[in-house]
Enzyme design. Sequence first.
Site, PDB file in Angstrom:
ATOM      1  N   ARG A  84      -8.785  -4.987 -13.519  1.00 20.65           N
ATOM      2  CA  ARG A  84     -10.226  -5.058 -13.300  1.00 20.65           C
ATOM      3  C   ARG A  84     -10.955  -3.809 -13.777  1.00 20.65           C
ATOM      4  O   ARG A  84     -12.183  -3.769 -13.783  1.00 20.65           O
ATOM      5  CB  ARG A  84     -10.547  -5.339 -11.838  1.00 20.65           C
ATOM      6  N   CYS A  97       0.818  -1.208   0.000  1.00 18.50           N
ATOM      7  CA  CYS A  97       0.000   0.000   0.000  1.00 18.50           C
ATOM      8  C   CYS A  97       0.856   1.264   0.000  1.00 18.50           C
ATOM      9  O   CYS A  97       1.845   1.344   0.729  1.00 18.50           O
ATOM     10  CB  CYS A  97      -0.856  -0.069   1.259  1.00 18.50           C
TER      11      CYS A  97
HETATM   12  P1  XMP Z   1      -0.495  -6.569   4.689  1.00 14.95           P
HETATM   13  O1  XMP Z   1       0.425  -5.637   5.418  1.00 14.95           O
HETATM   14  O2  XMP Z   1      -0.829  -7.761   5.498  1.00 14.95           O
HETATM   15  O3  XMP Z   1      -1.843  -5.738   4.471  1.00 14.95           O
HETATM   16  O4  XMP Z   1      -0.001  -6.926   3.335  1.00 14.95           O
HETATM   17  C1  XMP Z   1      -2.925  -6.233   3.768  1.00 14.95           C
HETATM   18  C2  XMP Z   1      -3.931  -5.126   3.564  1.00 14.95           C
HETATM   19  O5  XMP Z   1      -3.392  -4.072   2.771  1.00 14.95           O
HETATM   20  C3  XMP Z   1      -4.471  -3.316   2.233  1.00 14.95           C
HETATM   21  N1  XMP Z   1      -4.231  -3.069   0.811  1.00 14.95           N
HETATM   22  C4  XMP Z   1      -4.062  -1.867   0.265  1.00 14.95           C
HETATM   23  N2  XMP Z   1      -4.110  -0.640   0.802  1.00 14.95           N
HETATM   24  N3  XMP Z   1      -3.648   0.301  -1.317  1.00 14.95           N
HETATM   25  C5  XMP Z   1      -3.946   0.442  -0.002  1.00 14.95           C
HETATM   26  O6  XMP Z   1      -4.060   1.569   0.472  1.00 14.95           O
HETATM   27  C6  XMP Z   1      -3.583  -0.901  -1.936  1.00 14.95           C
HETATM   28  O7  XMP Z   1      -3.307  -1.013  -3.128  1.00 14.95           O
HETATM   29  C7  XMP Z   1      -3.820  -2.039  -1.099  1.00 14.95           C
HETATM   30  N4  XMP Z   1      -3.862  -3.374  -1.352  1.00 14.95           N
HETATM   31  C8  XMP Z   1      -4.123  -3.963  -0.153  1.00 14.95           C
HETATM   32  C9  XMP Z   1      -5.721  -4.132   2.420  1.00 14.95           C
HETATM   33  O8  XMP Z   1      -6.457  -3.557   3.475  1.00 14.95           O
HETATM   34  C10 XMP Z   1      -5.169  -5.507   2.796  1.00 14.95           C
HETATM   35  O9  XMP Z   1      -6.069  -6.286   3.540  1.00 14.95           O
END
Ligand code: XMP
Length: 511
Positions: A430, A328
Amino acid sequence: MAEAAAFPSIDERTIRDVLETVRGCTFDDFILAPRRSVVPSRDPAVIDLSCRLSRRITLKRPIVSANMDTVTRAPMAIVQAEEGGIGIIDRGFRPGEIDPQVREVEIVKRTQHGVIGDPYKIGASSTLADASMVMAHSGVGTLVVVDGDRRLLGLLTERDMRFVTRGDAPVSERMTPLDRLVVHRGGPLDLENAERIMRERKIKKLPIVDDAGRLVGLITARDLVRQRRMPFATRDAQGRLRVGAAIGATGDYLERAAELIRAGVDVIVIDIAHGHSIVMERALAEFRKRFGDVELIAGNVATADGTRFLIERGADAVKVGIGPGGGCTTRMTTSFGVPQLQALVECRMAAGDSGVPIIADGGIKRHGALAEALILGGDTAMLGSAFAGTEEAPGEIVHKSVLLPESQKTVKVPFKVLRGMASIEAIRDRLDVEDADKVELEEIGAEGMEISVPARGSARTIVREMLEHLCSSISYGGASSLGELRALFWADPRQFLIRQSPSARRESYDR
Ligand code: XMP
């Protein structure tokens, strides 16, 4: 179990005090002081880790795999549910493409059952070629042969078709007909009796029919053996594994939800980057209007206001985390977000005694952080990157050349891709962002990135190691269960919380 699983209630002064202590901080800023251990064993099979995922769903283990298209599809969701947690199938399919997501849910729901209520069926006059296609498509090796009124006529297995030309010959030619089958007729059958019948009659499949001979269900020996081997698995009332699925808040989200619910999904997750928004407000209202009290998780938020907003609008659990995720970039690109430890305490405070659980989503990079997430606010924790690169994570393995620093030799290393769901790559696949129907790719503010993760073994091993470490945390904390550890912590947080100086942090984590 529901009692033990609940987060303890915390008095307002204590939690406000802790909130001030952790403001601006996250997991690595604190370490917890050990206490006298009271458990004879740190075995996850004997330490109670039960917890609440949502208002009506309890898990025996507090781990949820993230709804990311490089993390959770059916294979990951199956492993998570078998290990006592749950997986959430991502919505990273193109708008209008609802079937592929539904199929993932169906695969999980059919993986392991007590009684398979709706087994794959085929007509007696269908061809063996048709049967072969149904088997290949569904991944099951036994079809129940029925007539137009669902009356049982026989069973057709892969074995029946071995060495046979699968052309136009009818199923009836190769199936084992009803008169040669052991069948349970009428009345309900519990799994113990099913096991007895299968043992006595030396059969692997037991169809169940009603008094009129119509198919009611199918019990397989394989499922019964698995049920026994996995006492912690997350199952629904019919003994099937539980699974969740994510939808968006615009576009086809209601249609998608309807299809997922029809396929037997246990919980829907309305997941958008900024859940404290009018888009979410509208989506929650529409969802409740159309689907009543179907179990619903909403997120993400990271503030007390955001949590109350979702609870007041009917969320059955609140997903907490703005920007801590491994894939993220929200905080870098927008300068908005809340350090995850602060977010968890703040959202826990807002959830209060509402009975709505909190899911600590993102930022758990080392196993120890899982304990912090679960003590300081999360009823469960959602993890993405921790499971990236595993056998069960979707995606192909690619080999990349890596230079070994010691020997200066280049070796080929297998990698899988992990990408944020708001990364340009995931969005391109998507073509769907939550606030617009049509977008120019160049204009999208991507809030995620794509990274390569070395391919590693099964996610099952990772989950088991995490749970062992969590049990060690419980032991260090002087408790005998997760519930007790939380209760001990919140009875006197100052006894536990130690803020780490930069050099203490280095001492803790630099290796
Ligand atoms: P970890 O740290 O376990 O976190 O990899 C997983 C969570 O990250 C979030 N997530 C995102 N947040 N942009 C964001 O702001 C993204 O592209 C993104 N992809 C995943 C999401 O809440 C996930 O469960």
